[in-house]
Design a protein around this motif. Sequence first.
Motif, PDB file in Angstrom:
ATOM      1  N   UNK A 134       1.480   8.632  -4.282  1.00  0.00           N
ATOM      2  CA  UNK A 134       1.169   7.287  -3.792  1.00  0.00           C
ATOM      3  C   UNK A 134       2.459   6.498  -3.620  1.00  0.00           C
ATOM      4  N   UNK A 135       2.628   5.907  -2.452  1.00  0.00           N
ATOM      5  CA  UNK A 135       3.715   4.949  -2.226  1.00  0.00           C
ATOM      6  C   UNK A 135       3.158   3.563  -2.541  1.00  0.00           C
ATOM      7  N   UNK A 136       3.601   2.988  -3.634  1.00  0.00           N
ATOM      8  CA  UNK A 136       3.154   1.655  -4.055  1.00  0.00           C
ATOM      9  C   UNK A 136       3.937   0.621  -3.250  1.00  0.00           C
ATOM     10  N   UNK A 137       3.233  -0.128  -2.413  1.00  0.00           N
ATOM     11  CA  UNK A 137       3.896  -1.081  -1.523  1.00  0.00           C
ATOM     12  C   UNK A 137       4.392  -2.322  -2.248  1.00  0.00           C
ATOM     13  N   UNK A 138       3.889  -2.567  -3.449  1.00  0.00           N
ATOM     14  CA  UNK A 138       4.358  -3.720  -4.219  1.00  0.00           C
ATOM     15  C   UNK A 138       3.386  -4.876  -4.264  1.00  0.00           C
ATOM     16  N   UNK A 139       2.145  -4.669  -3.820  1.00  0.00           N
ATOM     17  CA  UNK A 139       1.138  -5.726  -3.945  1.00  0.00           C
ATOM     18  C   UNK A 139       0.667  -5.757  -5.398  1.00  0.00           C
ATOM     19  N   UNK A 159      -1.873  -6.762  -7.210  1.00  0.00           N
ATOM     20  CA  UNK A 159      -3.239  -6.550  -7.694  1.00  0.00           C
ATOM     21  C   UNK A 159      -3.796  -5.159  -7.392  1.00  0.00           C
ATOM     22  N   UNK A 160      -2.957  -4.254  -6.880  1.00  0.00           N
ATOM     23  CA  UNK A 160      -3.430  -2.906  -6.580  1.00  0.00           C
ATOM     24  C   UNK A 160      -3.164  -2.002  -7.792  1.00  0.00           C
ATOM     25  N   UNK A 161      -4.240  -1.642  -8.484  1.00  0.00           N
ATOM     26  CA  UNK A 161      -4.156  -0.852  -9.714  1.00  0.00           C
ATOM     27  C   UNK A 161      -4.540   0.593  -9.399  1.00  0.00           C
ATOM     28  N   UNK A 162      -3.609   1.518  -9.590  1.00  0.00           N
ATOM     29  CA  UNK A 162      -3.845   2.922  -9.267  1.00  0.00           C
ATOM     30  C   UNK A 162      -4.246   3.754 -10.493  1.00  0.00           C
ATOM     31  N   UNK A 163      -4.554   3.100 -11.599  1.00  0.00           N
ATOM     32  CA  UNK A 163      -4.972   3.832 -12.797  1.00  0.00           C
ATOM     33  C   UNK A 163      -6.197   4.709 -12.546  1.00  0.00           C
ATOM     34  N   UNK A 164      -7.243   4.204 -11.858  1.00  0.00           N
ATOM     35  CA  UNK A 164      -8.397   5.068 -11.577  1.00  0.00           C
ATOM     36  C   UNK A 164      -8.034   6.268 -10.707  1.00  0.00           C
ATOM     37  N   UNK A 189       3.434   8.160  -8.604  1.00  0.00           N
ATOM     38  CA  UNK A 189       3.466   6.869  -7.902  1.00  0.00           C
ATOM     39  C   UNK A 189       4.915   6.526  -7.625  1.00  0.00           C
ATOM     40  N   UNK A 190       5.215   6.223  -6.360  1.00  0.00           N
ATOM     41  CA  UNK A 190       6.571   5.851  -5.950  1.00  0.00           C
ATOM     42  C   UNK A 190       6.626   4.327  -5.768  1.00  0.00           C
ATOM     43  N   UNK A 191       7.287   3.598  -6.672  1.00  0.00           N
ATOM     44  CA  UNK A 191       7.371   2.135  -6.519  1.00  0.00           C
ATOM     45  C   UNK A 191       8.335   1.767  -5.393  1.00  0.00           C
ATOM     46  N   UNK A 192       7.963   0.780  -4.579  1.00  0.00           N
ATOM     47  CA  UNK A 192       8.829   0.288  -3.502  1.00  0.00           C
ATOM     48  C   UNK A 192       8.740  -1.237  -3.420  1.00  0.00           C
ATOM     49  N   UNK A 193       9.594  -1.812  -2.596  1.00  0.00           N
ATOM     50  CA  UNK A 193       9.551  -3.255  -2.328  1.00  0.00           C
ATOM     51  C   UNK A 193       9.170  -3.508  -0.873  1.00  0.00           C
TER      52      UNK A 193
END
Length: 250
Positions: free
Chosen positions: A58-63, A65-70, A84-88
Amino acid sequence: MQKMVGLLRRCVEDYNMIQEGDTIAVGVSGGKDSLTLLRLLAALREYYPKKFDLEAITVDLGFPDMDFTPVSEFCRSLSVPYTIIPTEIKTIIFDYRKEKNPCSMCAKMRRGALNQAITEKGIHKIALGHHYDDVVETFLLSLFYESRISCFQPVTRLDRMGVDQIRPMLYIPEKTIRSFAEREHLPVVENDCPADKNTKREEVKTLIKTLSVQYPGIKDNIFGAIQRYPLAEWGVTPHKRSKGQKSSES
């Protein structure tokens, strides 16, 4: 499940998407399409004659309220490693650049982050969640807004990155995916992007829905024309469906 895996397998074999020993990364945005793709590939993995492994990214866009735990728990239940790949990307596009039409730049930045992540892991094949309706919509978007006959390819080779992009769900309609995601209670993560549902693609989607009332077979006809024309890399192996593959809507 059996019908959908069958459609996915048919697409995989028509376009020779999976080879023995592949490790396939699945780009998981948290939406219904990518989660369905991961679930179907995990099911195919159990019996497909060419053995392959899966990883979810998953590329985490940085919003915020988006929780990827599930999603992480879902991947664990499928025995699929998850990263999960954190990004800005959100900050760059909406806060710094204040893009009025952000989708194109966002897509490029997400693809770049995804391709970099998989190559760092030594993975050279990634599965994307494009489906049957995406094909028809992209074809019309290119025709209407770019004055060209074009669409993404079932298999795209990125020579510079050494990565193959595959799209195994091209024979599965969006409404089938939506029903599957609801029935299977897939852990869909709601998209917080302010541009979501406010795009030219949504306009084309509405147009196709309107035309389909008067011309019920219009999507099948467009999809079949793409294969029969064929667009680059869209021709099906002659001993298979050389006259165009019908989706499960047919």
